[in-house]
Design an enzyme around this catalytic site. Structure first.
Site, mmCIF file in Angstrom:
data_model
loop_
_atom_site.group_PDB
_atom_site.id
_atom_site.type_symbol
_atom_site.label_atom_id
_atom_site.label_comp_id
_atom_site.label_asym_id
_atom_site.label_seq_id
_atom_site.Cartn_x
_atom_site.Cartn_y
_atom_site.Cartn_z
ATOM 1 N N GLY A 47 0.835 -1.193 0.000
ATOM 2 C CA GLY A 47 0.000 0.000 0.000
ATOM 3 C C GLY A 47 0.871 1.245 0.000
ATOM 4 O O GLY A 47 2.031 1.214 -0.423
ATOM 5 N N ARG A 48 0.337 2.344 0.514
ATOM 6 C CA ARG A 48 1.103 3.593 0.520
ATOM 7 C C ARG A 48 1.885 3.814 1.807
ATOM 8 O O ARG A 48 2.772 4.677 1.860
ATOM 9 C CB ARG A 48 0.172 4.779 0.229
ATOM 10 C CG ARG A 48 -0.302 4.824 -1.214
ATOM 11 C CD ARG A 48 -0.912 6.155 -1.594
ATOM 12 N NE ARG A 48 -2.200 6.390 -0.955
ATOM 13 C CZ ARG A 48 -2.412 7.262 0.012
ATOM 14 N NH1 ARG A 48 -1.411 7.972 0.501
ATOM 15 N NH2 ARG A 48 -3.619 7.430 0.538
ATOM 16 N N GLU A 103 5.897 4.035 1.940
ATOM 17 C CA GLU A 103 6.588 5.236 1.458
ATOM 18 C C GLU A 103 7.104 6.082 2.617
ATOM 19 O O GLU A 103 8.227 6.607 2.565
ATOM 20 C CB GLU A 103 5.647 6.080 0.591
ATOM 21 C CG GLU A 103 5.216 5.416 -0.700
ATOM 22 C CD GLU A 103 4.239 6.276 -1.489
ATOM 23 O OE1 GLU A 103 4.029 5.972 -2.673
ATOM 24 O OE2 GLU A 103 3.679 7.237 -0.913
ATOM 25 N N CYS A 124 4.275 -6.289 -2.175
ATOM 26 C CA CYS A 124 3.888 -5.097 -2.927
ATOM 27 C C CYS A 124 4.890 -3.959 -2.708
ATOM 28 O O CYS A 124 6.058 -4.067 -3.066
ATOM 29 C CB CYS A 124 2.465 -4.712 -2.544
ATOM 30 S SG CYS A 124 1.670 -3.555 -3.689
ATOM 31 N N HIS A 125 4.458 -2.850 -2.113
ATOM 32 C CA HIS A 125 5.337 -1.716 -1.840
ATOM 33 C C HIS A 125 6.120 -1.879 -0.535
ATOM 34 O O HIS A 125 6.949 -1.017 -0.201
ATOM 35 C CB HIS A 125 4.527 -0.407 -1.773
ATOM 36 C CG HIS A 125 4.052 0.082 -3.099
ATOM 37 N ND1 HIS A 125 3.052 -0.549 -3.807
ATOM 38 C CD2 HIS A 125 4.430 1.152 -3.849
ATOM 39 C CE1 HIS A 125 2.831 0.106 -4.932
ATOM 40 N NE2 HIS A 125 3.652 1.131 -4.989
ATOM 41 N N TYR A 137 5.879 -5.167 -6.209
ATOM 42 C CA TYR A 137 5.017 -4.557 -7.219
ATOM 43 C C TYR A 137 5.932 -3.933 -8.278
ATOM 44 O O TYR A 137 6.956 -3.327 -7.930
ATOM 45 C CB TYR A 137 4.112 -3.506 -6.579
ATOM 46 C CG TYR A 137 3.074 -2.979 -7.533
ATOM 47 C CD1 TYR A 137 2.045 -3.801 -7.980
ATOM 48 C CD2 TYR A 137 3.146 -1.674 -8.008
ATOM 49 C CE1 TYR A 137 1.100 -3.333 -8.875
ATOM 50 C CE2 TYR A 137 2.190 -1.196 -8.900
ATOM 51 C CZ TYR A 137 1.182 -2.033 -9.345
ATOM 52 O OH TYR A 137 0.251 -1.570 -10.232
#
Length: 412
Positions: A307-308, A311, A337-338, A357
Site C-alpha cells: 500500500g502507501r 513510502e 507489494c510496496h 510490485y
C-alpha cells in the site's frame, strides 16, 4: 423455508453421490464459496485466500455469473453510528460458473455476509444448493448476514447458531437456537454447521471450518509481528493477519506513533483497467500492540504489508532498525507489494533475490538485489529467510511460503 425446490435439482441419485463422497475422502479438499454482488469484502477474500494458502482448492461462484466475471464487494464497519457504514470495496473475480457446478464435487460450503445474502436468499437454486450440503452432512460455514440464506433454505431448525445481531429475528422464526454474540468475534459450531457474527470472527471461523473438513494444524505456535501504517493496502494487512491467527499463531500489529487500540486507515487498491491501480477507502485496522514496546528478539517472524504506508515508514529509522533486527537474526520476513520499499531503505536486500510490485523495481535494483519478475502478478518467491510478493492476488503463495519457513502445516 421460502421454497420447496426438491433436492433432486442437485441430487439425482443419492447412492451415486454417496459413492462420490467416499471417493472424495482420498482426494485433495475442495470447497465452494457462494458469492453475490455487495458481499462484504473481508468476508469473501480472507477465507478465499487463507484456505488456498492451506492447500484447499476454492471455487467461487455467483448465480447468473460465470468464471471470470466480477462481483462488487462492500466495506462494512462500525464507525460509532447506529449501524455499520458501507463503501465500495475490491472487485472480486469469480473462479467457476454457477450453472455448471456439481455440488457433490465439493467437501464444504462457505457463505460470506454483506448485502448479497438479502437477494441470494430469494433464489430457489441457492436453497437447493445449501440443502445439498446439509443433507449429506458436509461442513457449511456462514458469517454475518449469510445466515439469511441458511434460514431461507430451511436448515437451521433446532440448530445452534449466531449471526450479526439484526439477523436474529429471521433465524429465530426459522427455528434456530439463537446464541447472542457477546462480541463481534463470536463463532458457534453445531456439528458440521459453523456460524459467525462478523469478519472479526475469521480466525476461529476459518479454523473450525478447516477442522470440520478433517484438517489438522501443526506448528501454529509462533509469535509474529506486522509492521503497519496509515493507508497500507486493506487486503495486504488483513488476509495474512487473520490467516496466521487461524493457524494458532500469536499475531501482533504495530505502527510508529500509535498504541494498542489505535486505528490505521487502509486503502483498497484494485486493478480496474487503468494504467495503474485505483484507490478507495478501506476498513480501519486496529493496532493491538505499542510500537515502542517491541523488539525483533521477541518475535519469530515479521510481515510487511504494502500500500502507501511503506513510502513514509521507510523514512523512520526506528522502523529500519526493527527490520534489520529480523533480517540480521535470520528470522522469516515476508514483505509484499510496496513493502519492499522498507527493505530497500533498511539496506537488507544487497545480494538477495526478490520481487515486488513492478513500480518498486527501481528500489529493489538500486538496493543491489536481483530482481525476480512477478509474471504472473501472483508469483511469490522465497530466498532464504525472505518471502516477497508483488500484490494481494499472490496471498495464497505468500502465506504458504511463510508457513513453510515457520514450520506450520495443514494436513488432511
Amino acid at each position: 423455508m421460502l421454497s420447496q425446490v426438491p433436492l433432486s435439482d442437485f441430487i439425482s441419485d443419492n447412492s451415486r453421490n454417496r459413492g462420490r463422497d467416499e471417493q472424495q475422502r482420498d482426494m485433495a479438499k475442495k470447497v465452494l464459496l457462494l458469492c453475490g454482488d455487495y458481499m462484504e469484502d473481508y468476508e469473501v477474500m480472507v477465507p478465499f485466500q487463507a484456505l488456498q494458502a492451506y492447500g484447499i482448492a476454492v471455487d467461487a461462484v455467483c448465480p447468473g455469473k460465470k468464471a471470470g466475471d466480477v462481483c462488487r464487494t462492500a466495506v462494512h464497519q462500525g464507525l460509532g453510528h447506529q449501524t455499520y457504514s458501507e463503501s465500495r470495496g475490491h472487485n472480486f473475480t469469480l473462479t467457476a460458473t454457477y450453472s455448471v457446478i456439481t455440488p457433490s464435487d465439493y467437501h464444504g460450503l462457505l457463505i460470506p455476509g454483506g448485502r448479497a445474502p438479502e437477494y441470494l436468499a430469494l433464489d430457489p437454486s441457492v436453497h437447493s444448493l445449501v440443502r445439498h450440503f446439509s443433507h449429506v452432512h458436509k461442513p457449511v460455514a456462514s458469517v454475518c448476514h449469510g445466515q439469511l440464506i441458511l434460514a431461507a433454505a430451511g436448515i437451521v431448525a433446532d440448530r445452534t447458531c449466531t449471526a450479526y445481531p439484526p439477523v436474529k429475528s429471521v433465524l429465530v422464526h426459522a427455528g434456530c437456537k439463537w446464541v447472542e454474540p457477546d462480541s463481534m468475534a463470536k463463532c458457534v459450531a453445531d456439528g458440521e454447521l459453523i456460524t459467525a457474527a462478523t469478519y472479526e470472527s475469521h480466525p476461529e471461523f476459518i479454523r473450525l471450518f478447516v477442522e470440520a473438513l478433517g484438517g489438522k494444524i501443526t506448528g501454529g505456535d509462533k509469535k509474529i509481528l506486522f509492521l503497519c501504517g496509515d493507508y497500507m493496502e486493506d487486503y495486504e494487512v488483513m488476509v495474512p493477519f487473520q490467516s496466521l491467527q487461524a493457524l494458532g499463531h500469536t499475531v501482533h500489529s504495530v505502527c510508529p506513533g500509535k498504541s494498542a487500540g489505535d486505528k490505521c486507515p487502509t486503502a483498497v487498491h484494485d486493478f480496474e483497467g487503468d494504467q495503474t491501480y485505483s484507490e478507495k477507502p478501506g476498513h480501519d485496522f486496529v493496532i493491538n500492540t505499542d510500537f515502542d514496546k517491541v523488539s525483533a528478539a521477541e518475535y519469530d517472524a515479521l510481515v510487511i504489508p504494502g500500500g502507501r504506508a511503506p513510502e513514509y515508514l521507510a523514512l523512520d529509522e526506528r522502523v529500519l532498525e526493527l527490520v534489520r533486527g529480523f533480517m540480521g537474526g535470520n528470522k522469516p520476513v515476508a514483505s509484499i507489494c510496496h513493502g519492499q520499499q522498507i527493505l530497500s531503505a533498511a539496506g537488507v536486500l544487497k545480494g538477495r533475490k526478490c520481487t515486488a510490485y513492478p513500480a518498486v523495481k527501481l528500489n529493489v535494483v538500486l538496493a543491489e538485489a536481483t530482481w525476480l519478475e512477478p509474471d504472473p502478478i501472483h508469483r511469490c518467491f522465497t530466498d532464504g529467510n525472505l518471502v516477497t510478493g508483488a500484490a494481494w492476488p499472490g496471498h495464497p503463495e505468500f502465506v504458504a511460503q511463510l508457513m513453510a519457513l515457520l514450520g506450520t502445516q495443514v494436513s488432511f
